[in-house]
Design an enzyme around this catalytic site. Structure first.
Site, PDB file in Angstrom:
ATOM      1  N   GLU A  42      60.896 -97.543  83.452  1.00  4.25           N
ATOM      2  CA  GLU A  42      59.627 -97.791  84.149  1.00  4.25           C
ATOM      3  C   GLU A  42      59.778 -98.903  85.192  1.00  4.25           C
ATOM      4  O   GLU A  42      59.289 -98.802  86.316  1.00  4.25           O
ATOM      5  CB  GLU A  42      58.536 -98.207  83.144  1.00  4.25           C
ATOM      6  CG  GLU A  42      57.935 -97.077  82.340  1.00  4.25           C
ATOM      7  CD  GLU A  42      56.945 -96.236  83.151  1.00  4.25           C
ATOM      8  OE1 GLU A  42      56.711 -96.555  84.325  1.00  4.25           O
ATOM      9  OE2 GLU A  42      56.427 -95.253  82.593  1.00  4.25           O
ATOM     10  N   LYS A  97      53.910-101.131  80.290  1.00  4.21           N
ATOM     11  CA  LYS A  97      52.644-101.392  79.609  1.00  4.21           C
ATOM     12  C   LYS A  97      52.526-100.431  78.434  1.00  4.21           C
ATOM     13  O   LYS A  97      52.533 -99.212  78.613  1.00  4.21           O
ATOM     14  CB  LYS A  97      51.487-101.195  80.579  1.00  4.21           C
ATOM     15  CG  LYS A  97      50.123-101.373  79.934  1.00  4.21           C
ATOM     16  CD  LYS A  97      49.022-101.342  80.966  1.00  4.21           C
ATOM     17  CE  LYS A  97      47.662-101.435  80.303  1.00  4.21           C
ATOM     18  NZ  LYS A  97      46.578-101.418  81.288  1.00  4.21           N
ATOM     19  N   LYS A 135      53.780-105.873  79.057  1.00  7.55           N
ATOM     20  CA  LYS A 135      52.494-106.086  78.396  1.00  7.55           C
ATOM     21  C   LYS A 135      52.375-105.194  77.179  1.00  7.55           C
ATOM     22  O   LYS A 135      52.673-104.011  77.294  1.00  7.55           O
ATOM     23  CB  LYS A 135      51.398-105.741  79.409  1.00  7.55           C
ATOM     24  CG  LYS A 135      49.996-105.886  78.917  1.00  7.55           C
ATOM     25  CD  LYS A 135      49.044-105.363  79.960  1.00  7.55           C
ATOM     26  CE  LYS A 135      47.669-105.337  79.343  1.00  7.55           C
ATOM     27  NZ  LYS A 135      46.707-104.662  80.149  1.00  7.55           N
TER      28      LYS A 135
HETATM   29  C1  PBG Z   1      43.412-101.495  82.385  1.00  9.53           C
HETATM   30  C2  PBG Z   1      43.761-102.772  81.709  1.00  9.53           C
HETATM   31  C3  PBG Z   1      43.659-103.046  80.337  1.00  9.53           C
HETATM   32  C4  PBG Z   1      44.083-104.348  80.170  1.00  9.53           C
HETATM   33  C5  PBG Z   1      44.427-104.844  81.424  1.00  9.53           C
HETATM   34  N1  PBG Z   1      44.237-103.843  82.357  1.00  9.53           N
HETATM   35  C6  PBG Z   1      43.118-102.200  79.249  1.00  9.53           C
HETATM   36  C7  PBG Z   1      43.868-101.035  78.777  1.00  9.53           C
HETATM   37  O1  PBG Z   1      44.933-100.699  79.273  1.00  9.53           O
HETATM   38  O2  PBG Z   1      43.365-100.389  77.859  1.00  9.53           O
HETATM   39  C8  PBG Z   1      44.160-105.060  78.851  1.00  9.53           C
HETATM   40  C9  PBG Z   1      44.170-106.536  78.925  1.00  9.53           C
HETATM   41  C10 PBG Z   1      43.951-107.239  77.634  1.00  9.53           C
HETATM   42  O3  PBG Z   1      43.841-106.645  76.540  1.00  9.53           O
HETATM   43  O4  PBG Z   1      43.852-108.465  77.689  1.00  9.53           O
HETATM   44  N2  PBG Z   1      42.598-101.707  83.503  1.00  9.53           N
END
Ligand code: PBG
Length: 340
Positions: free
Chosen positions: A249, A210, A264
């Site tokens: 990761e 992520k 992501k």
């Molecule tokens: C954290 C989380 C985020 C998203 C999913 N889980 C926000 C972040 O990491 O700042 C982002 C999802 C999206 O932008 O659609 N709980």
């Protein structure tokens, strides 16, 4: 015909004008027959937001077509998605109250736990019910973990809290918990806690790779989260410059017990999706995030692009890169189109 300097035939390549690649593109049926990638309803997971204390769904301005659901409208939406054949949903909670630790995340009566029970009561095993497992929606500072001395999340102290959240979500009926906080060791801590409580069937979808992305902007509106002091998540989410690190990761999360791994965001990480798909043997998910959705919607609203066509093209590209599962705010729209 081609020969290498030694004089032996090494390939019998047919080239233009004998070979014409356009032949197989002539009709829709031909194109369908030779398509290498097929996007289907079975590939899709819908991320959904449920807000505590509201009776009517509230629109999210930066994500046209996406809302903060009430408990009742969430259940209705999941029922509709089930009817369309969408196999999974990912539930995010927006609580009324927040505190330093984010205790609403593991409260038995917290909004997500209640919503998970509602949804499970309605659809049972017809839909895979996933819960995003993080603290940021529940903390008053907006970080994904409990702050240490430097204000950044204290990794190991946070793991203990994630374990509580996992148990609360599993107990509320989540089929899959999806840790998204990017703390080291989070998958192992959650697996240990779940197994210790006899929840050996609860699966883990790890947000493994992520990235600290500018494309999460609209999500912050969706869950009403602002990071204290204008901070960011670069001290725990990955640097978009790195691909090998994503492999590390992912390997780490699988070793700790992840049943599935996620990359992501999706579109700006197609290379990472491909690399991960080639190197692991668990399902690989990709998350087309809020900013990716918002860009398509905004351009389509202005008439710059054909929104549904652009959305399907992007989802197909994510699949072609290697994603087995796609989390997308277009899930419902795409399912309606794909079913014809
Ligand atoms: C954290 C989380 C985020 C998203 C999913 N889980 C926000 C972040 O990491 O700042 C982002 C999802 C999206 O932008 O659609 N709980």
């Amino acid at each position: 015909m081609s020969f290498y300097p030694g004089g032996r035939l090494y390939a019998c390549l047919v080239a233009f004008p004998d070979r014409r690649l356009r032949r197989l593109r002539r009709t829709p049926a031909l194109r369908r027959l030779v398509a290498e990638t097929r996007l289907g309803v079975d590939d899709l997971v819908a991320p959904l937001f449920v807000r505590e204390g509201i009776d009517e769904p509230r629109p999210i301005e930066s994500m046209p077509g996406v809302v903060q659901h009430s408990r009742a409208s969430l259940v209705k939406e999941v029922r509709t998605l089930a009817g369309l054949g969408v196999p999974g949903v990912m539930v995010f909670g927006v609580p009324c109250r927040r505190d330093e630790q984010g205790s609403g995340a593991w409260d038995r009566d917290g909004i997500v736990q209640r919503a998970l029970r509602d949804v499970k009561d309605e659809v049972g095993d017809e839909v895979v019910v996933m819960a995003d497992l993080c603290l940021d929606e529940y903390t008053d500072h907006g970080h994904c973990g409990v702050p240490g001395a430097d204000g950044q999340p204290d990794n190991d102290a946070t793991l203990e809290l994630y374990a509580r959240v996992a148990l609360a979500q599993a107990e509320a009926g989540a089929d899959v918990v999806a840790p998204s906080g990017m703390m080291d060791g989070q998958v192992g801590a959650i697996r240990t806690a779940l197994d210790g409580a006899g929840r050996t069937d609860t699966a883990i979808l790890a947000y493994a790779a992520k990235y600290a992305s500018a494309l999460y902007g609209p999500f912050r509106e969706a869950v009403d989260v602002a990071i204290a002091g204008g901070g960011d998540r670069r001290a725990y989410q990955q640097d978009p410059a790195n691909r090998r690190e994503a492999q590390a990761e992912v390997a780490e999360d699988i070793a700790e017990g992840a049943d599935m791994v996620m990359v992501k965001p999706a579109l700006s990480c197609l290379d990472v999706i491909a690399a991960v798909r080639a190197s692991v043997n668990v399902p690989v998910a990709a998350y087309q995030v809020s900013g990716e959705y918002a860009m398509v919607k905004a351009a389509a609203e202005r008439g710059y692009i054909d929104g549904p066509a652009a959305a399907l093209e992007q989802l197909l590209a994510i699949k072609r890169a290697g994603a087995d599962i796609i989390l997308t705010y277009f899930a419902r729209e795409a399912a309606e189109i794909l079913r014809g």
